[in-house]
Every structure is written in structure tokens, then in C-alpha cells.
Design a protein around this motif. Structure first.
Motif, PDB file in Angstrom:
ATOM      1  N   LEU A   1     -34.729  42.136  -2.844  1.00  0.00           N
ATOM      2  CA  LEU A   1     -35.461  41.216  -2.552  1.00  0.00           C
ATOM      3  C   LEU A   1     -36.133  40.505  -3.937  1.00  0.00           C
ATOM      4  CD1 LEU A   1     -37.569  42.224   0.476  1.00  0.00           C
ATOM      5  CD2 LEU A   1     -35.018  41.488   0.365  1.00  0.00           C
ATOM      6  N   VAL A   2     -35.552  39.651  -4.340  1.00  0.00           N
ATOM      7  CA  VAL A   2     -36.170  39.024  -5.696  1.00  0.00           C
ATOM      8  C   VAL A   2     -36.862  37.569  -5.344  1.00  0.00           C
ATOM      9  CG1 VAL A   2     -34.565  40.514  -6.849  1.00  0.00           C
ATOM     10  CG2 VAL A   2     -33.935  38.110  -6.288  1.00  0.00           C
ATOM     11  N   GLY A   3     -37.326  37.069  -6.525  1.00  0.00           N
ATOM     12  CA  GLY A   3     -37.902  35.615  -6.444  1.00  0.00           C
ATOM     13  C   GLY A   3     -37.074  34.714  -6.318  1.00  0.00           C
ATOM     14  N   ASP A   4     -37.285  33.362  -6.340  1.00  0.00           N
ATOM     15  CA  ASP A   4     -36.630  32.232  -6.548  1.00  0.00           C
ATOM     16  C   ASP A   4     -35.252  32.477  -7.186  1.00  0.00           C
ATOM     17  OD1 ASP A   4     -35.378  29.628  -7.001  1.00  0.00           O
ATOM     18  OD2 ASP A   4     -37.304  28.720  -6.040  1.00  0.00           O
ATOM     19  N   ASN A   5     -34.078  32.059  -7.034  1.00  0.00           N
ATOM     20  CA  ASN A   5     -32.958  32.365  -8.078  1.00  0.00           C
ATOM     21  C   ASN A   5     -32.967  31.361  -9.244  1.00  0.00           C
ATOM     22  OD1 ASN A   5     -32.127  29.924  -6.906  1.00  0.00           O
ATOM     23  ND2 ASN A   5     -30.538  30.685  -5.812  1.00  0.00           N
TER      24      ASN A   5
ATOM     25  N   GLY B   1     -41.372  38.205   1.453  1.00  0.00           N
ATOM     26  CA  GLY B   1     -40.563  39.312   1.626  1.00  0.00           C
ATOM     27  C   GLY B   1     -40.359  39.528   2.939  1.00  0.00           C
ATOM     28  N   ARG B   2     -40.978  39.317   3.978  1.00  0.00           N
ATOM     29  CA  ARG B   2     -40.474  39.549   5.115  1.00  0.00           C
ATOM     30  C   ARG B   2     -39.401  38.524   5.654  1.00  0.00           C
ATOM     31  NH1 ARG B   2     -45.509  38.567   7.305  1.00  0.00           N
ATOM     32  NH2 ARG B   2     -44.854  36.137   7.717  1.00  0.00           N
ATOM     33  N   ALA B   3     -39.651  37.421   5.360  1.00  0.00           N
ATOM     34  CA  ALA B   3     -38.398  36.444   5.515  1.00  0.00           C
ATOM     35  C   ALA B   3     -37.227  36.646   4.841  1.00  0.00           C
ATOM     36  CB  ALA B   3     -39.054  34.911   5.102  1.00  0.00           C
ATOM     37  N   ALA B   4     -37.448  37.254   3.734  1.00  0.00           N
ATOM     38  CA  ALA B   4     -35.959  37.451   2.939  1.00  0.00           C
ATOM     39  C   ALA B   4     -35.233  38.542   3.757  1.00  0.00           C
ATOM     40  CB  ALA B   4     -36.340  37.980   1.599  1.00  0.00           C
TER      41      ALA B   4
ATOM     42  N   VAL C   1     -28.365  40.663  -2.213  1.00  0.00           N
ATOM     43  CA  VAL C   1     -29.524  40.277  -2.899  1.00  0.00           C
ATOM     44  C   VAL C   1     -30.082  38.767  -2.035  1.00  0.00           C
ATOM     45  CG1 VAL C   1     -30.717  39.076  -5.029  1.00  0.00           C
ATOM     46  CG2 VAL C   1     -28.893  40.807  -4.970  1.00  0.00           C
ATOM     47  N   GLU C   2     -31.325  39.007  -1.736  1.00  0.00           N
ATOM     48  CA  GLU C   2     -31.747  37.801  -1.056  1.00  0.00           C
ATOM     49  C   GLU C   2     -33.188  37.238  -1.809  1.00  0.00           C
ATOM     50  OE1 GLU C   2     -31.969  34.915   1.617  1.00  0.00           O
ATOM     51  OE2 GLU C   2     -30.553  36.505   1.695  1.00  0.00           O
ATOM     52  N   ASN C   3     -33.232  36.008  -1.938  1.00  0.00           N
ATOM     53  CA  ASN C   3     -34.314  35.274  -2.691  1.00  0.00           C
ATOM     54  C   ASN C   3     -35.634  34.935  -1.607  1.00  0.00           C
ATOM     55  OD1 ASN C   3     -31.577  34.003  -4.028  1.00  0.00           O
ATOM     56  ND2 ASN C   3     -33.233  34.826  -5.512  1.00  0.00           N
ATOM     57  N   GLY C   4     -36.639  34.991  -2.228  1.00  0.00           N
ATOM     58  CA  GLY C   4     -38.045  34.577  -1.460  1.00  0.00           C
ATOM     59  C   GLY C   4     -38.990  34.414  -2.404  1.00  0.00           C
ATOM     60  N   GLU C   5     -40.312  33.922  -1.861  1.00  0.00           N
ATOM     61  CA  GLU C   5     -41.272  33.539  -2.482  1.00  0.00           C
ATOM     62  C   GLU C   5     -42.051  35.069  -2.972  1.00  0.00           C
ATOM     63  OE1 GLU C   5     -42.599  30.769  -3.930  1.00  0.00           O
ATOM     64  OE2 GLU C   5     -40.698  29.955  -3.127  1.00  0.00           O
ATOM     65  N   TYR C   6     -42.672  35.358  -3.994  1.00  0.00           N
ATOM     66  CA  TYR C   6     -43.372  36.510  -4.610  1.00  0.00           C
ATOM     67  C   TYR C   6     -44.583  36.869  -3.462  1.00  0.00           C
ATOM     68  CZ  TYR C   6     -40.343  37.193  -8.712  1.00  0.00           C
ATOM     69  OH  TYR C   6     -39.212  37.223  -9.328  1.00  0.00           O
ATOM     70  N   ASN C   7     -44.536  36.709  -2.240  1.00  0.00           N
ATOM     71  CA  ASN C   7     -45.707  37.186  -1.458  1.00  0.00           C
ATOM     72  C   ASN C   7     -45.154  37.886  -0.187  1.00  0.00           C
ATOM     73  OD1 ASN C   7     -44.632  35.101   0.235  1.00  0.00           O
ATOM     74  ND2 ASN C   7     -45.795  33.243  -0.901  1.00  0.00           N
ATOM     75  N   VAL C   8     -46.083  38.188   0.718  1.00  0.00           N
ATOM     76  CA  VAL C   8     -45.821  38.991   1.957  1.00  0.00           C
ATOM     77  C   VAL C   8     -44.792  38.124   2.727  1.00  0.00           C
ATOM     78  CG1 VAL C   8     -46.762  40.123   4.067  1.00  0.00           C
ATOM     79  CG2 VAL C   8     -47.870  40.488   1.743  1.00  0.00           C
TER      80      VAL C   8
ATOM     81  N   ALA D   1     -41.446  43.136   3.633  1.00  0.00           N
ATOM     82  CA  ALA D   1     -40.297  43.786   4.182  1.00  0.00           C
ATOM     83  C   ALA D   1     -40.722  45.060   5.037  1.00  0.00           C
ATOM     84  CB  ALA D   1     -39.505  44.419   3.098  1.00  0.00           C
ATOM     85  N   MET D   2     -41.631  45.475   4.974  1.00  0.00           N
ATOM     86  CA  MET D   2     -42.101  46.806   6.117  1.00  0.00           C
ATOM     87  C   MET D   2     -42.418  45.981   7.428  1.00  0.00           C
ATOM     88  SD  MET D   2     -44.339  49.222   3.448  1.00  0.00           S
ATOM     89  CE  MET D   2     -45.119  50.333   4.497  1.00  0.00           C
ATOM     90  N   GLN D   3     -43.113  45.000   7.211  1.00  0.00           N
ATOM     91  CA  GLN D   3     -43.541  44.105   8.284  1.00  0.00           C
ATOM     92  C   GLN D   3     -42.488  43.551   9.242  1.00  0.00           C
ATOM     93  OE1 GLN D   3     -45.853  40.631   7.514  1.00  0.00           O
ATOM     94  NE2 GLN D   3     -47.700  41.794   7.089  1.00  0.00           N
ATOM     95  N   ALA D   4     -41.340  43.261   8.419  1.00  0.00           N
ATOM     96  CA  ALA D   4     -39.972  42.954   9.134  1.00  0.00           C
ATOM     97  C   ALA D   4     -39.432  44.019   9.825  1.00  0.00           C
ATOM     98  CB  ALA D   4     -39.072  42.290   8.033  1.00  0.00           C
ATOM     99  N   LEU D   5     -39.392  45.274   9.143  1.00  0.00           N
ATOM    100  CA  LEU D   5     -38.971  46.480   9.756  1.00  0.00           C
ATOM    101  C   LEU D   5     -39.395  46.799  11.175  1.00  0.00           C
ATOM    102  CD1 LEU D   5     -38.417  48.627   6.585  1.00  0.00           C
ATOM    103  CD2 LEU D   5     -36.467  47.302   7.967  1.00  0.00           C
ATOM    104  N   ARG D   6     -40.909  46.764  10.958  1.00  0.00           N
ATOM    105  CA  ARG D   6     -41.738  46.878  12.130  1.00  0.00           C
ATOM    106  C   ARG D   6     -41.488  45.982  13.155  1.00  0.00           C
ATOM    107  NH1 ARG D   6     -45.834  48.268   8.402  1.00  0.00           N
ATOM    108  NH2 ARG D   6     -46.741  46.077   8.614  1.00  0.00           N
TER     109      ARG D   6
END
Length: 344
Positions: A186-190, A228-231, A218-225, A256-261
Motif C-alpha cells: 500500500l503506497v501513496g498516490d502514484n 489505507g483501509r480503502a486501498a 500494489v495499491e495506491n491511496g492517501e497517506y492516512n487511515v 489496513a487493519m480496520q479493513a481486515l477486521r
């Protein structure tokens, strides 16, 4: 108590202390080679009269304001707040003030902040650039120190950064030690060069170890919670459940941990999660986040020190600081580690 003259000046401090104006000025400026007796006399007069230096007049004489700027991409991210704290603590010790600007990863806003700090007549600036071009900064002839991995784009400028390649290798070696293989990333904007530098470090790690990384997920997303969850949710919707996730910052890892839960998956039993930054919030999650920590406060402290050198006419330096692995609870044990004995 000594009576304070109206509109008291440094000449009044000199007269009341029995010292010359130049000696009083040197005492108030913290100059070296001043006698203890002179320091004591000036301190007593200042304490008794409440005299305060006219900083505006002093700045006009010296050409300096005693103020520097710090431009960071996200003041809400605890990592950048820690960087700011490191710079601020160092500045306080030097009697300098810091103006803090947050660009929110927006190049337009960053440019506006840079224009504002020049108008504010700051003595210099510490900047984590979110844009690839700094020509509009350099034209103002302002002492600058760059921070963050983005500093690698500007090899001729003084900078302080963490060793991203070393940090990525720490994380991937730790995942490999648990037999997990390559994780999803999971990384920031490409469009941000920081994301590409992170992935380049991954590819170099793989090349050194003869690991095939042609199929990296690899999935891009904003550098926040939320980013990460959406990615990770996008990955889970289109791929098999991965065995491990490596996020480019801790806030994304927490998301990401929220997405898993939300999917009913446990960490690390179903999916291992590794972060990057070392923010304190990772210590209080359940389980606590294993992360590659960057030396945030040291980055701020060293950047301020280099900026003072630049303001004094020096060239500064380029510093790369090592990362540290913080072992917590979101990765399984290493394969070769002995397991605790089961209790009857």
C-alpha cells in the motif's frame, strides 16, 4: 527596586548596570567571553526592570528576524508532528521561533506557503517538498534544508532524510523470516515520487536476493487511515486474501487493519501487517503494529542544526539516518524462533 524608565532602552540597562552599551548587548545576545560579573549585573537589572529587547529594531540591524519556517506535508500525521517537535525543541534552545505550514500534499498549497514565508522575511526554511521543481524557491535566495525522502531529487541541496532503502529491506527481511514471501504493498498516490522510491527499494531488495517481483500487487491511496483501509479493500475485492501487507506509512497500515477486521480476518493469524514510520499510535492498537521506524524527532533536530549552518553562510550537509524495526504484534514469529511451550 530599581525604577524602570519609561520606554526603557538598552542604554538605560547600560547606565543602571554601570556597563557599556556594547557589553550589555553582548550579554543579551549570549556572546562568549563575557565575565560572570557582567552577566550578573545585566541579569539583575533585567529582572528588576522587566526590560525586553526590541526585537524589531534588532532584526533591522542584523538583517535577521530570529524566525524560520517549517513546511511539512501533513501536520495531522503524528510522524510529521514529531518532526516538527524535534525542530521546535532545537529552535527553542537557540532562541529561534518556527512558523509551521502544512501543505496537505497539495503542490498549489505548498507554493502558497512558500510565497507567504518569503513575505514573512524568515531567516530560512526546512521543507519536505511535494513537488518535483523547486526553482521558485531557489530564486528567492533563501537558506533551505530539505527533509524526507523527496530530498534525493535535489542532490545539491542540504538535506536530512531517513534511509528508505535500508528501512524497506529491514521490513522485507522480517517478513521473509516468517516465511511470508512478498506482501501486497500500500503506497501513496502514484504521481508522487516517494511512492516510486519505495517500490524501487522493494525491487532492489528482490534483485539482491533473486526474488521474482514481476507480479507485485500494489495499491495506491492517501497517506492516512481512510486511504489505507480503502486501498486494502480494493485488493481484497479483486485478489485472494494476501498473507501479508506492507504499508508505506503507519496510518495506512492502521487502515489496513480496520479493513481486515471488517472482513472478519484476524491479524496476524490470517494476514500479517507491517507499517512504516514508527508513530506512537501503533503501540496502542490491538494487536500493536509492527513497524519500520524513521527517526522523526532526530530528523527535525538535525534539519534545524543544518539550517543554522546555512543561515551563517555554510553549505550544510546531506544526512541519511537509519531506520529501526519495532517488533510488536502484527507479524507472526520468525520461522526459526523457538515457540513457547504449551501449558497443560
Amino acid at each position: 527596586m530599581t525604577k524602570r524608565p519609561q520606554n526603557m532602552t538598552i542604554l538605560d540597562v547600560a547606565r543602571l548596570s554601570g556597563l557599556s552599551k556594547s557589553t550589555v548587548s553582548r550579554v543579551l545576545s549570549g556572546a562568549p567571553n563575557i565575565s560572570e560579573n557582567a552577566k550578573k549585573k545585566v541579569a539583575e537589572i533585567v529582572a528588576e526592570t522587566g526590560y525586553q529587547r526590541n526585537e524589531i529594531a534588532r532584526s533591522l540591524r542584523s538583517g535577521r528576524t530570529g524566525v524560520v519556517a517549517l513546511v511539512i506535508p501533513d501536520i495531522a500525521n503524528p510522524f510529521w508532528a514529531d518532526v516538527a517537535r524535534g525542530a521546535q525543541d532545537a529552535a527553542v534552545n537557540e532562541g529561534t521561533s518556527i512558523l509551521i505550514f502544512s501543505s496537505d500534499w497539495d503542490p498549489v498549497r505548498e507554493k502558497q506557503h512558500l510565497q507567504a514565508l518569503v513575505k514573512s522575511r524568515v531567516d530560512g526554511a526546512i521543507i519536505n517538498p511535494v513537488r518535483d521543481g523547486l526553482e521558485d524557491i531557489e530564486q528567492f535566495n533563501l537558506p533551505i534544508v530539505l527533509i524526507g525522502s523527496s530530498a534525493s531529487r535535489f542532490p545539491d541541496m542540504a538535506s536530512v532524510s531517513s534511509d528508505i532503502e535500508q528501512g524497506v529491506a529491514l521490513g522485507l527481511d522480517r517478513l521473509a523470516s516468517s516465511g511470508l514471501g512478498l506482501p501486497v504493498f500500500l503506497v501513496g498516490d502514484n504521481e508522487r515520487s516517494a511512492s516510486e522510491r519505495f517500490l524501487q527499494a522493494v525491487r532492489r531488495w528482490a534483485a539482491k536476493r533473486n526474488v521474482d517481483c514481476s507480479g507485485l500487487i500494489v495499491e495506491n491511496g492517501e497517506y492516512n487511515v481512510d486511504g489505507g483501509r480503502a486501498a486494502l479493500e480494493r485488493i481484497l475485492a479483486t485478489h485472494a486474501v494476501p498473507r501479508a501487507v506492507f504499508a508505506a506509512n503507519d496510518l495506512m497500515a492502521l487502515g489496513a487493519m480496520q479493513a481486515l477486521r471488517n472482513k472478519g480476518l484476524s491479524c496476524p493469524d490470517d494476514v500479517a501487517v507491517l507499517g512504516f514510520d514508527g508513530i506512537a499510535a501503533g503501540e496502542v492498537t490491538t494487536p500493536a503494529l509492527t513497524t519500520v521506524a524513521k527517526p522523526s524527532r532526530q530528523i527535525g533536530d538535525e534539519a534545524f542544526r543544518l539550517l543554522m549552518q546555512r543561515i551563517e553562510g555554510g553549505q550544510g550537509d546531506r544526512m541519511t539516518l537509519p531506520c529501526t524495526l519495532y517488533e510488536r504484534g502484527t507479524l507472526p514469529a520468525r520461522v526459526n524462533e523457538p515457540q513457547p511451550a504449551l501449558m497443560d
